[in-house]
Design an enzyme around this catalytic site. Structure first.
Site, PDB file in Angstrom:
ATOM      1  N   ALA A  57       0.809  -1.182  -0.064  1.00 60.67           N
ATOM      2  CA  ALA A  57       0.020   0.109  -0.112  1.00 60.67           C
ATOM      3  C   ALA A  57       0.768   1.406  -0.125  1.00 60.67           C
ATOM      4  O   ALA A  57       1.908   1.375   0.847  1.00 60.67           O
ATOM      5  CB  ALA A  57      -0.955  -0.053   1.236  1.00 60.67           C
ATOM      6  N   ILE A  83       4.608  -1.374   3.444  1.00 58.25           N
ATOM      7  CA  ILE A  83       4.379   0.182   2.940  1.00 58.25           C
ATOM      8  C   ILE A  83       5.225   0.492   1.701  1.00 58.25           C
ATOM      9  O   ILE A  83       6.299   0.402   2.039  1.00 58.25           O
ATOM     10  CB  ILE A  83       4.574   1.134   4.036  1.00 58.25           C
ATOM     11  CG1 ILE A  83       3.973   0.656   5.590  1.00 58.25           C
ATOM     12  CG2 ILE A  83       4.386   2.577   3.971  1.00 58.25           C
ATOM     13  CD1 ILE A  83       2.291   0.637   5.419  1.00 58.25           C
ATOM     14  N   LYS A  84       4.649   1.087   0.859  1.00 56.29           N
ATOM     15  CA  LYS A  84       5.398   1.509  -0.462  1.00 56.29           C
ATOM     16  C   LYS A  84       5.806   2.907  -0.344  1.00 56.29           C
ATOM     17  O   LYS A  84       5.062   3.636   0.019  1.00 56.29           O
ATOM     18  CB  LYS A  84       4.301   1.360  -1.528  1.00 56.29           C
ATOM     19  CG  LYS A  84       5.050   0.381  -2.734  1.00 56.29           C
ATOM     20  CD  LYS A  84       4.163   0.295  -3.768  1.00 56.29           C
ATOM     21  CE  LYS A  84       4.682  -0.518  -4.945  1.00 56.29           C
ATOM     22  NZ  LYS A  84       3.527  -0.544  -6.132  1.00 56.29           N
ATOM     23  N   ILE A  85       7.166   3.043  -0.322  1.00 58.57           N
ATOM     24  CA  ILE A  85       7.781   4.395  -0.259  1.00 58.57           C
ATOM     25  C   ILE A  85       8.698   4.628  -1.471  1.00 58.57           C
ATOM     26  O   ILE A  85       9.256   3.558  -2.012  1.00 58.57           O
ATOM     27  CB  ILE A  85       8.626   4.260   0.964  1.00 58.57           C
ATOM     28  CG1 ILE A  85       7.987   3.965   2.233  1.00 58.57           C
ATOM     29  CG2 ILE A  85       9.571   5.621   0.986  1.00 58.57           C
ATOM     30  CD1 ILE A  85       7.341   5.168   2.853  1.00 58.57           C
TER      31      ILE A  85
END
Length: 215
Positions: A57, A83-85
């Site tokens: 996400a 967590i997509k960064i």
């Protein structure tokens, strides 16, 4: 090599999951936006009910503090949320801080091996090189996968997984596996194409024709 589905479409995820080959799902703001009227949190929760594996996400903030805040929020939605960064300096700060909270990250929009190395040192769980978009720039995207895999394997302190992203066709899947990628995330249509071959179709037709013509 594990196979992820790159989509936020629940019907596609449900169908691919029924094949027994999915290990996870990746989403991004574009994919979420394509599902008209879909609520982000609800969509992630529904994906988690379909696939027992990592679900990426992506944050929307451009600054580290915002990414961290969003990352902590998203990670609370489900234990499988990653967590997509983005591959930026602010992103590195966020990855490092989230790692201290034991929150796994997928560093996305990676286009060179230096970005991949720094992301790994910051504590990324996954690095996502975009091989299709690198190909579009006139450089061989698969070479990027080979470089990252080589760098990671030479450093025993790096446990970051290499995920081939921006996959355009079935050959990208095979080449990613040969290059040593840990994961390939694929659009639904590419996964379907990967199981198609004219000789398979022809063989089935011949077998059925032979069976039906028996005396």
């Amino acid at each position: 090599m594990q196979i992820y589905l790159d989509t936020a479409n629940l019907d596609e995820i449900r169908e691919a999951a029924s094949w027994g080959i999915l290990s996870g799902v990746t989403t991004n703001p574009t994919l979420i936006a394509r599902e008209k009227g879909a609520d982000f949190k609800t969509t992630i929760a529904e994906i988690a009910n379909l696939v027992d594996g990592p679900i990426s996400a992506e944050t929307l903030s451009l600054d580290a503090d915002g990414m961290i805040q969003e990352g902590i929020e998203y990670a609370a939605w489900h234990p499988n949320v990653i967590i997509k960064i983005p591959s930026t300096l602010e992103g590195l700060r966020a990855v490092s801080e989230l790692a201290r909270h034991n929150i796994r990250t997928n560093v996305t929009l990676c286009f060179n091996a230096a970005q991949a190395l720094l992301a790994a040192r910051a504590g990324a769980f996954i690095i996502s090189p975009f091989i299709g978009r690198v190909d579009d720039s006139g450089v061989e995207g698969m070479q990027l996968i080979r470089e990252i895999v080589s760098i990671y394997r030479q450093d025993s302190e790096i446990s970051t997984k290499v995920l081939s992203a921006s996959i355009r066709h079935p050959r990208h899947i095979i080449d990613s596996a040969i290059a040593g990628a840990d994961i390939a995330t694929c659009p639904f249509n590419v996964l379907k194409l990967a199981m198609r071959h004219p000789l398979t179709d022809r063989g089935i037709e011949q077998f059925l024709a032979d069976w039906n013509s028996r005396n």
